[in-house]
Design an enzyme around this catalytic site. Sequence first.
Site, PDB file in Angstrom:
ATOM      1  N   HIS A  83       8.181 -35.456 -35.325  1.00  0.00           N
ATOM      2  CA  HIS A  83       7.441 -35.208 -34.074  1.00  0.00           C
ATOM      3  C   HIS A  83       8.259 -34.361 -33.092  1.00  0.00           C
ATOM      4  CE1 HIS A  83       5.078 -35.700 -30.469  1.00  0.00           C
ATOM      5  NE2 HIS A  83       6.022 -36.419 -29.896  1.00  0.00           N
ATOM      6  N   HIS A 107      13.065 -35.521 -26.253  1.00  0.00           N
ATOM      7  CA  HIS A 107      12.174 -36.028 -25.206  1.00  0.00           C
ATOM      8  C   HIS A 107      11.859 -37.520 -25.326  1.00  0.00           C
ATOM      9  CE1 HIS A 107       8.987 -35.224 -28.244  1.00  0.00           C
ATOM     10  NE2 HIS A 107       8.305 -36.165 -27.613  1.00  0.00           N
ATOM     11  N   GLU A 111      13.212 -43.119 -23.968  1.00  0.00           N
ATOM     12  CA  GLU A 111      12.080 -44.042 -23.991  1.00  0.00           C
ATOM     13  C   GLU A 111      12.075 -44.938 -25.228  1.00  0.00           C
ATOM     14  OE1 GLU A 111       7.280 -43.428 -24.076  1.00  0.00           O
ATOM     15  OE2 GLU A 111       8.477 -42.045 -22.880  1.00  0.00           O
ATOM     16  N   ASP A 112      12.466 -44.389 -26.379  1.00  0.00           N
ATOM     17  CA  ASP A 112      12.287 -45.108 -27.647  1.00  0.00           C
ATOM     18  C   ASP A 112      13.578 -45.537 -28.334  1.00  0.00           C
ATOM     19  OD1 ASP A 112       9.592 -44.779 -27.312  1.00  0.00           O
ATOM     20  OD2 ASP A 112       9.444 -43.020 -28.603  1.00  0.00           O
ATOM     21  N   ASP A 174       4.182 -31.693 -26.362  1.00  0.00           N
ATOM     22  CA  ASP A 174       4.224 -33.069 -26.880  1.00  0.00           C
ATOM     23  C   ASP A 174       2.812 -33.625 -27.040  1.00  0.00           C
ATOM     24  OD1 ASP A 174       5.048 -35.738 -27.457  1.00  0.00           O
ATOM     25  OD2 ASP A 174       4.958 -36.232 -25.318  1.00  0.00           O
ATOM     26  N   ASP A 294     -25.676 -17.838 -26.815  1.00  0.00           N
ATOM     27  CA  ASP A 294     -24.394 -17.139 -26.721  1.00  0.00           C
ATOM     28  C   ASP A 294     -23.257 -17.979 -27.303  1.00  0.00           C
ATOM     29  OD1 ASP A 294     -24.788 -18.912 -24.681  1.00  0.00           O
ATOM     30  OD2 ASP A 294     -23.630 -17.780 -23.206  1.00  0.00           O
TER      31      ASP A 294
END
Length: 756
Positions: A83, A107, A111-112, A174, A294
């Site tokens: 990712h 990134h 957080e993880d 992301d 259209d």
Amino acid sequence: MAERVDAQGIIAAFLEQSSRHLFGPTSQPSAPPKSQVISVSSLIDKLDHLKPEDLSLIRRAFQYSDNAHLGQYRQSGEPYITHPLAVAELCADWKLDAPSIMAALLHDVIEDTGSTRQELVEIFGAKVAELVEGLTKLDKLEFQSHAEAQAESFRKMFMAMARDVRVILVKLADRLHNMRTLDSMAIEKRRRVALETAEIYAPIAHRLGLNMVYRELQDLSFRHSSPFRFATLDKAIKRARGNRKEMVNKILDAARMALSKSGLEVDLRGREKTLYSIYRKMQSKHLSFSEVLDVYGFRVTVKSIDDCYRALGVLHSLYKPMPGKFKDYIAIPKLNGYQSLHTTLVGPFGMPVEFQIRTQEMHRVAEEGVAAHWAYKDGENDLTEMQTRAHQWLQSLVDIQDISGDSQEFLEHVKIDLFPDAVYVFTPKGQIRALPRGSTVLDFAYAVHSDLGNQCVAAKVNGVQLPLRTELNNGDIVEITSDPNSQPNPVWLTFVKTGKARAAIRHDLKTKRYKESIQLGERLLLQALRQQAIDLAMLDDGVWEKLIYWTGSKTRDDLCADIAMGHRVPAVIAKRIEFILSENSGSGQMRLDSQAWDQALAADHRQAIMIDGAEGESVQYPHCCYPIPGDVILGYLGKGEGLQIHTRECRHAQRLHNKDPEHWVDVIWSEDIKRSFDVAIRVDVVNGKGVLARIAGTLTSADANIAHVTMDDRLTEHAASMRFVIQVEGRYHLAKVMRRLRQNQDVIRISRVLGK
């Protein structure tokens, strides 16, 4: 562990491709799976715009991210490192700089994983750490609801991107990759993420001019939020392609021939409109798919701006233009910097055909927005026009943040500003201002400056005096008249359009109301304490500290404001103070003696709150009964609504009292009234020509201002009923008005409209 994506192995693999010189020599462990090699190799192939020293930093960021995410997998079963690699590749497509690509790789590490901001600062420097921090959600903090947590995370991201636009570019990459790989998620989560993307991220991409990202995010959001509709429309479009292919080719051939004969060098291509744009048109115009003609559009790319207008003339000579369907975004670019000529022509068999005409440079900007020719600079003077526009919008977010009450209110204001369309108006000096479509004169005033908006009293549009709620059109010239003594009116919130205007008005009203609420809260608490024979003025800091801790308020002022707004019951607070005093030694000094108590009762008219009309927003006079001085009144502390004044006869007040008796307080009118009050009266009149004007004249002669008038639907040939809301000083003044009306020969009957 066998599936671990090893950094050295990946580097070895792509070195075997064609980029051996990029990262220098390295060890040669066993190669990872082929799909992962392709991913990294694809990233490396896109870094030719960077310097060799930048590539070395990116290598370190990749190795760090790989180690940090070791053992983590996505819902699809792929190693998690795939990712960040995909996000970095998207950033490389936009030619972003090394810190941006490093932030893309890193990134999720805060957080993880167990990584910290300080660790990133030490290894990669403060700038990369700041970008990663701006991309990190606030999951580790505690919030009362998911909505609050989401709003605070968005506010954090918006503030980070206001400081550095690279934050949102990486975030959009992301989100785009997450949307592309959303199939592995549960259905409910897919729908929630899709709606969030459509509501926040797609409009941001459009606002920054990243139209390719914008269109793809819209289609992916549509696919996951409404899968059945998406699939049905997708099948219909595939069937229609064959039917309309011959028509599209015919238009292309005719346009190419006409443009070629004129000597223009053009790149002419047909393009299919996105699924979501077709669906939105069907929805907004209530059309079936067969009625949407259209589906295809055509893009003409030329060398210069002069060629754009020449090509427009050639196409208009080939097919007739549809009236009102020409837009010149070259002379006046869109808010996001987009430039192009748009025209809709009547093609073969009456089919509408849209052409977009632009230069090659305009096309790059139209597709990539602020990311086009990206070269990040620290100074504003070094920014391109597109980046300058983006910077101005991001700075407006800081202004909204400064005057918003909380994260959810801030997010609400930002959503309002994420409009895809705009109107362009001018100041008296000829400066152009872009505002969301539907913006009013007052929005314009706030766009110039918050103080100008707060002090706005009148305005001229194209030299004509018009109301502040007037909606603006393209080309309007707006002149604002201000008064330093003027203040925002709560009614303004019902018609302003922009987030900045709404935030500024709410901030001013809250500040003013907060001060008034503190004063009213103290009076209500004083009344409740006197019933316990406690002197409010004698309470020491220790009592207040215990009380504030018990209520959870931040300050004494906040507690008093909460009382005035109905969030706290004065009697309950008074009981708590009595309990605190009973625990303290020497508390008798804080109680009133019998003589002082008798004096307090006499001075306070049996502890009732005095109302004089000067309390401002903290006291409300509901229209269910229109209380005026002289009426017997009651006070209701509605939660979040302040003190409401009702007449004793008001049926709505009686129902409220039965439901919530604890929130009622005694109130009386002051002898010194500071304002006029609305009151409703019904006047039955002889039906005839000019009767309304004569009744209005009578009211004016009695010094009663008319605030509102309505006519009863049940009219007869000889009689009519009118309902007036007039402004009077009290019951005596109302009696004088009614006596004057009875002298009017047109009047049959007069009555006051009491509680509903």
